[in-house]
Design a protein around this motif. Structure first.
Motif, PDB file in Angstrom:
ATOM      1  N   ASP A  56      14.924  -1.125   2.191  1.00  0.00           N
ATOM      2  CA  ASP A  56      14.254  -0.049   1.347  1.00  0.00           C
ATOM      3  C   ASP A  56      13.110   0.422   1.860  1.00  0.00           C
ATOM      4  O   ASP A  56      12.539   1.475   1.853  1.00  0.00           O
ATOM      5  N   SER A  57      12.302  -0.564   2.679  1.00  0.00           N
ATOM      6  CA  SER A  57      11.095  -0.053   3.039  1.00  0.00           C
ATOM      7  C   SER A  57      10.805  -0.771   4.463  1.00  0.00           C
ATOM      8  O   SER A  57      11.559  -1.585   4.781  1.00  0.00           O
ATOM      9  N   ILE A  58       9.840  -0.186   5.161  1.00  0.00           N
ATOM     10  CA  ILE A  58       9.414  -0.803   6.379  1.00  0.00           C
ATOM     11  C   ILE A  58       8.946  -2.356   6.293  1.00  0.00           C
ATOM     12  O   ILE A  58       8.847  -3.039   7.367  1.00  0.00           O
ATOM     13  N   PHE A  59       8.511  -2.795   5.218  1.00  0.00           N
ATOM     14  CA  PHE A  59       8.357  -4.281   4.988  1.00  0.00           C
ATOM     15  C   PHE A  59       9.557  -4.934   4.349  1.00  0.00           C
ATOM     16  O   PHE A  59       9.286  -6.102   4.168  1.00  0.00           O
ATOM     17  N   ASP A  60      10.744  -4.626   4.582  1.00  0.00           N
ATOM     18  CA  ASP A  60      11.760  -5.336   4.386  1.00  0.00           C
ATOM     19  C   ASP A  60      12.427  -6.321   5.759  1.00  0.00           C
ATOM     20  O   ASP A  60      12.449  -5.573   6.532  1.00  0.00           O
ATOM     21  N   ILE A 116       1.211  -9.901   6.341  1.00  0.00           N
ATOM     22  CA  ILE A 116       1.096 -10.539   4.972  1.00  0.00           C
ATOM     23  C   ILE A 116      -0.270 -10.269   4.233  1.00  0.00           C
ATOM     24  O   ILE A 116      -0.493  -9.827   3.310  1.00  0.00           O
ATOM     25  N   ASP A 117      -1.506 -10.540   5.227  1.00  0.00           N
ATOM     26  CA  ASP A 117      -2.921 -10.298   5.064  1.00  0.00           C
ATOM     27  C   ASP A 117      -3.133  -9.161   4.736  1.00  0.00           C
ATOM     28  O   ASP A 117      -3.560  -8.435   3.569  1.00  0.00           O
ATOM     29  N   LEU A 118      -2.716  -8.146   5.821  1.00  0.00           N
ATOM     30  CA  LEU A 118      -3.119  -6.589   5.545  1.00  0.00           C
ATOM     31  C   LEU A 118      -2.685  -5.653   4.621  1.00  0.00           C
ATOM     32  O   LEU A 118      -3.202  -5.062   3.880  1.00  0.00           O
ATOM     33  N   PHE A 119      -1.127  -5.856   4.409  1.00  0.00           N
ATOM     34  CA  PHE A 119      -0.344  -5.043   3.639  1.00  0.00           C
ATOM     35  C   PHE A 119       0.153  -5.638   2.446  1.00  0.00           C
ATOM     36  O   PHE A 119       0.717  -4.993   1.524  1.00  0.00           O
ATOM     37  N   ASN A 120      -0.509  -7.036   2.138  1.00  0.00           N
ATOM     38  CA  ASN A 120      -0.159  -7.586   0.878  1.00  0.00           C
ATOM     39  C   ASN A 120       1.297  -7.593   0.441  1.00  0.00           C
ATOM     40  O   ASN A 120       1.763  -7.170  -0.530  1.00  0.00           O
ATOM     41  N   VAL A 121       2.174  -8.020   1.391  1.00  0.00           N
ATOM     42  CA  VAL A 121       3.540  -8.045   1.301  1.00  0.00           C
ATOM     43  C   VAL A 121       4.027  -9.495   1.132  1.00  0.00           C
ATOM     44  O   VAL A 121       3.463 -10.374   2.134  1.00  0.00           O
ATOM     45  N   PRO A 122       5.081  -9.654   0.453  1.00  0.00           N
ATOM     46  CA  PRO A 122       5.526 -11.286   0.629  1.00  0.00           C
ATOM     47  C   PRO A 122       5.950 -12.002   2.029  1.00  0.00           C
ATOM     48  O   PRO A 122       5.705 -13.081   2.292  1.00  0.00           O
ATOM     49  N   GLY A 160       5.024 -12.258  17.407  1.00  0.00           N
ATOM     50  CA  GLY A 160       5.480 -11.613  16.042  1.00  0.00           C
ATOM     51  C   GLY A 160       5.620 -12.814  14.830  1.00  0.00           C
ATOM     52  O   GLY A 160       5.234 -12.599  13.918  1.00  0.00           O
ATOM     53  N   LEU A 161       6.056 -13.957  15.471  1.00  0.00           N
ATOM     54  CA  LEU A 161       6.499 -15.098  14.432  1.00  0.00           C
ATOM     55  C   LEU A 161       5.172 -15.623  13.712  1.00  0.00           C
ATOM     56  O   LEU A 161       5.032 -15.742  12.660  1.00  0.00           O
ATOM     57  N   SER A 162       4.441 -15.780  14.852  1.00  0.00           N
ATOM     58  CA  SER A 162       2.944 -16.595  14.501  1.00  0.00           C
ATOM     59  C   SER A 162       1.777 -15.767  13.960  1.00  0.00           C
ATOM     60  O   SER A 162       1.008 -16.100  13.225  1.00  0.00           O
ATOM     61  N   ILE A 163       1.496 -14.573  14.916  1.00  0.00           N
ATOM     62  CA  ILE A 163       0.363 -13.944  14.519  1.00  0.00           C
ATOM     63  C   ILE A 163       0.582 -12.705  13.670  1.00  0.00           C
ATOM     64  O   ILE A 163      -0.017 -12.492  12.537  1.00  0.00           O
ATOM     65  N   MET A 164       1.385 -11.905  14.132  1.00  0.00           N
ATOM     66  CA  MET A 164       1.681 -10.758  13.286  1.00  0.00           C
ATOM     67  C   MET A 164       2.246 -11.040  11.886  1.00  0.00           C
ATOM     68  O   MET A 164       1.693 -10.233  11.070  1.00  0.00           O
ATOM     69  N   ASN A 165       2.988 -12.134  11.584  1.00  0.00           N
ATOM     70  CA  ASN A 165       3.428 -12.387  10.495  1.00  0.00           C
ATOM     71  C   ASN A 165       2.421 -12.528   9.376  1.00  0.00           C
ATOM     72  O   ASN A 165       2.183 -11.927   8.359  1.00  0.00           O
ATOM     73  N   ALA A 166       1.239 -13.510  10.012  1.00  0.00           N
ATOM     74  CA  ALA A 166       0.369 -13.781   8.920  1.00  0.00           C
ATOM     75  C   ALA A 166      -0.531 -12.423   8.706  1.00  0.00           C
ATOM     76  O   ALA A 166      -1.022 -11.995   7.799  1.00  0.00           O
ATOM     77  N   LEU A 167      -0.716 -11.752   9.878  1.00  0.00           N
ATOM     78  CA  LEU A 167      -1.510 -10.602   9.749  1.00  0.00           C
ATOM     79  C   LEU A 167      -1.073  -9.393   8.937  1.00  0.00           C
ATOM     80  O   LEU A 167      -1.751  -8.840   7.985  1.00  0.00           O
ATOM     81  N   GLY A 221       6.251 -11.435   6.085  1.00  0.00           N
ATOM     82  CA  GLY A 221       5.585 -10.521   7.315  1.00  0.00           C
ATOM     83  C   GLY A 221       6.515 -10.428   8.500  1.00  0.00           C
ATOM     84  O   GLY A 221       6.391  -9.783   9.422  1.00  0.00           O
ATOM     85  N   LEU A 222       7.909 -10.948   8.355  1.00  0.00           N
ATOM     86  CA  LEU A 222       9.003 -10.845   9.280  1.00  0.00           C
ATOM     87  C   LEU A 222       9.589  -9.677   8.813  1.00  0.00           C
ATOM     88  O   LEU A 222      10.496  -9.638   7.992  1.00  0.00           O
ATOM     89  N   ASN A 223       9.396  -8.615   9.197  1.00  0.00           N
ATOM     90  CA  ASN A 223      10.356  -7.331   8.992  1.00  0.00           C
ATOM     91  C   ASN A 223      10.290  -6.225  10.036  1.00  0.00           C
ATOM     92  O   ASN A 223       9.841  -6.444  11.068  1.00  0.00           O
ATOM     93  N   ILE A 224      10.732  -5.214   9.376  1.00  0.00           N
ATOM     94  CA  ILE A 224      11.065  -4.069  10.338  1.00  0.00           C
ATOM     95  C   ILE A 224       9.812  -3.846  11.270  1.00  0.00           C
ATOM     96  O   ILE A 224       9.786  -3.494  12.420  1.00  0.00           O
ATOM     97  N   PHE A 225       8.589  -3.476  10.240  1.00  0.00           N
ATOM     98  CA  PHE A 225       7.388  -3.129  10.885  1.00  0.00           C
ATOM     99  C   PHE A 225       6.936  -3.990  12.251  1.00  0.00           C
ATOM    100  O   PHE A 225       6.410  -4.035  13.280  1.00  0.00           O
ATOM    101  N   ASN A 226       6.977  -5.541  11.732  1.00  0.00           N
ATOM    102  CA  ASN A 226       6.711  -6.336  12.672  1.00  0.00           C
ATOM    103  C   ASN A 226       7.180  -6.139  13.877  1.00  0.00           C
ATOM    104  O   ASN A 226       7.038  -6.137  15.198  1.00  0.00           O
ATOM    105  N   ALA A 227       8.687  -6.446  13.855  1.00  0.00           N
ATOM    106  CA  ALA A 227       9.656  -6.197  14.950  1.00  0.00           C
ATOM    107  C   ALA A 227       9.683  -5.046  15.670  1.00  0.00           C
ATOM    108  O   ALA A 227       9.569  -5.030  16.990  1.00  0.00           O
ATOM    109  N   GLY A 228       9.416  -3.899  14.844  1.00  0.00           N
ATOM    110  CA  GLY A 228       9.181  -2.393  15.813  1.00  0.00           C
ATOM    111  C   GLY A 228       7.966  -2.766  16.275  1.00  0.00           C
ATOM    112  O   GLY A 228       7.845  -2.265  17.352  1.00  0.00           O
ATOM    113  N   VAL A 229       6.630  -3.119  16.021  1.00  0.00           N
ATOM    114  CA  VAL A 229       5.408  -2.926  16.606  1.00  0.00           C
ATOM    115  C   VAL A 229       5.972  -3.879  18.051  1.00  0.00           C
ATOM    116  O   VAL A 229       5.210  -3.268  18.992  1.00  0.00           O
ATOM    117  N   ILE A 230       6.259  -5.132  17.862  1.00  0.00           N
ATOM    118  CA  ILE A 230       6.435  -6.079  18.823  1.00  0.00           C
ATOM    119  C   ILE A 230       7.248  -5.322  19.861  1.00  0.00           C
ATOM    120  O   ILE A 230       7.148  -5.277  21.130  1.00  0.00           O
TER     121      ILE A 230
END
Lengths: 314, 271
Positions: free
Chosen positions: A256-260, A158-164, A149-156, A166-175
């Protein structure tokens, strides 16, 4: 002499050996019984012991400083503020709930799909290989998932969804969803396997297709087991610590959003307990979080258990 | 040939020469084990044909070829031909669902689905009649009642149609398993030792029911109960070691069997 004896007719016994001798076997049997009994109840004793310990540590705080309304409604978790420490757990509860919820959205389709495939479609070696693979997946340490989550998903992210961040609900939820999926798959597959094959044969003989058999017969019959699988997944999500600590961003806020970024109850305890003075309010507050977690996971597991027992009664 | 006031319709057909089932040189393997050897077997329409023979002789296997339920096992290979009402069921474009609509099956152990009695009756109907779920309730109730009346179960269960079918007695369950086949109007009924899980009284009741369905449906029944074959079938076929040994009218087989092996089996010298 021996031959003579054999020729004599058999006689019914007129006396018997003593039947109250305690030999080695008797003592061995008693000893093993006691050992097994101790082993059996030790699990219960330990769990009760842990519960008593957590309650005791949190109890002073609950009595003296605890404010129920603040705990459940204030998002301000500021235990280290020197002027005015506050112990609102709302943001943490929302953090845990949002991550677990996202995890279930990820895990339920994956695990039920996998269980249906393994249980109803795969045969022979494919099936065995998949079952072993699923069990291997369940054995991946949570810190490894956290690392992904920390190393791969984080960067991914940020790239894919253009958010500041990458460590957020979405990341942790998927993991967390991927972590919970294997165990949910195993339990769901057991539930499908418990559906007697006669039901499938009956439905097939009436002209049901494979999918009709699954949808109209197998899934309804396995419903309770499947619900239990999901509940145990939820319990797993609630209790998971390390991966969540690493992947959520660990910031106290109502998202506020899944990317917080959020912070989970478990991660809070793990991160802060080492830095508090034993017996302080902060220390007590962390144990109160522990009591809350304990109660919630206990209720989830109890529900799952009752649901499973529901099937067996029918 | 057979007159039955209960017969509601003649079974659907093509050119059948009065045959419900016809197998030609039917052989079957479970993996490498050959269970059927070149079986040629005819089942006439509208009567009850019994398949008898010792355990493992292939009688259930033969029965299970007719609706191809054998293939559930996955390691089954079949050669030869099986016609049901004149249509080859092993033709490559056969849809199993449609075949099984024509050929209903009753299993050895009653296997009602774990749903209500009503839903059991309507299960096959909903599968095969598109849009039937949205039919008016009264029509569906009519179907349920008719099916249950045909199996002499209506009076016992009419007040508990919403109860789970798995809570019924074994006799009632087996009758229900027969009843649920009827709404889709199959041409052929296969029965794989339908009474072997039942006590003598229930066996009698189910036999009586099967006898009532005679004429309306072409029935093939597997049994290891000599007495049952004798009193509840028109024709009888004896199988041994995967081969069809003798097939004749029931009264002839039990009085003057043509084959020595048949005679030995019927008289209980083995089996």
């Amino acid at each position: 002499m021996a031959d003579q004896k054999q020729e004599q007719p058999m006689q019914a016994a007129t006396s018997i050996d003593a039947i109250d001798k305690r030999n080695l076997d008797w003592f061995l049997d008693k000893g093993v019984q006691v050992l097994i009994f101790i082993g059996g109840i030790s699990a219960i004793i330990f769990v009760l012991g842990i519960f008593v310990f957590i309650t005791k540590e949190g109890f002073d705080f609950v009595l003296s400083r605890f404010d129920l309304a603040e705990f459940f409604t204030s998002p301000n978790w500021r235990p280290t503020s020197s002027a005015n420490p506050t112990y609102g757990a709302l943001a943490l509860i929302v953090g845990t709930a949002s991550v677990t919820g996202t995890a279930m959205i990820v895990a339920i389709p994956f695990s039920l799909g996998a269980a249906i495939y393994i249980g109803e479609f795969a045969t022979g070696k494919t099936r065995e290989a998949l079952k072993i693979l699923v069990e291997l997946l369940a054995a991946i340490p949570s810190v490894v998932w956290g690392f992904i989550g920390l190393s791969i998903m984080n960067a991914l992210i940020i790239d894919l969804f253009n958010v500041p961040i990458g460590l957020n609900i979405f990341n942790a939820g998927v993991i967390l969803g991927l972590m919970a999926a294997p165990i949910m798959t195993t339990i769901a597959e057991d539930a499908l396997k418990a559906v007697p094959d006669e039901y499938r044969a009956a439905a097939e003989a009436m002209g049901a297709t494979r999918w009709q058999v699954i949808r109209k017969v197998v899934l309804p019959a396995a419903k309770n087991g499947l619900v239990a699988a999901v509940l145990l997944g939820v319990g797993r999500g609630f209790g998971e610590t390390m991966a969540v600590l690493m992947a959520t961003g660990h910031s106290v806020q109502i998202p506020d959003s899944i990317f917080d970024s959020v912070r989970a109850l478990t991660a809070t305890i793990a991160a802060e307990l080492g830095e508090t003075a034993v017996g302080s309010d902060h220390y007590g507050a962390l144990f109160t979080l522990g009591i809350f977690l304990f109660i919630v996971t206990f209720l989830i597991n109890l529900t799952a258990d009752l649901v499973v027992r529901g099937i067996k009664k029918k | 040939m057979y007159n039955h006031d209960k017969s509601m319709e003649t079974p659907a057909t093509g050119t059948t020469n009065g045959l419900a089932i016809r197998t030609e040189k039917l052989s079957l393997w479970y993996g490498t084990f050959q269970a059927l050897f070149d079986v040629d077997f005819d089942v006439k329409q509208g009567i009850i044909t019994a398949l008898i023979g010792p355990s493992g002789c292939g009688k259930s296997t033969l029965l299970r070829c007719v609706n191809r339920i054998n293939e559930r096992l996955g390691y089954v290979r079949t050669e030869g031909k099986v016609d049901v009402m004149g249509l080859n069921v092993y033709a490559p474009d056969v849809e199993l669902a449609q075949l099984r609509k024509q050929v209903g099956m009753v299993f050895q152990r009653p296997n009602p689905l774990p749903i209500s009695i009503r839903d059991n009756i309507l299960f096959g109907y909903h599968l095969h009649v598109p849009g039937s779920k949205k039919q008016p309730k009264a029509e569906k109730e009519q179907i349920v009642e008719e099916a249950l009346r045909q199996v002499l179960l209506w009076d016992q269960v009419k007040d508990r149609l919403d109860r789970k079918a798995t809570g019924l007695s074994l006799e009632e369950q087996q009758k229900l398993c027969i009843a649920r086949l009827l709404p889709v109007k199959p041409a052929v009924l296969l029965m794989d030792e339908p009474c072997s899980a039942l006590d003598p009284k229930a066996t009698e009741a189910v036999e009586e029911l099967i006898w009532q369905l005679r004429g309306t449906y072409s029935i093939l029944i597997v049994t290891h109960n000599m007495a049952q074959a004798r009193r509840a079938s028109d024709e009888c076929a004896f199988m041994l070691m995967g081969k069809l040994v003798e097939h004749t009218k029931t009264e002839e087989m039990f009085v003057t069997p043509a084959n020595q092996q048949t005679a030995d089996y019927i008289e209980g010298r083995y089996g």
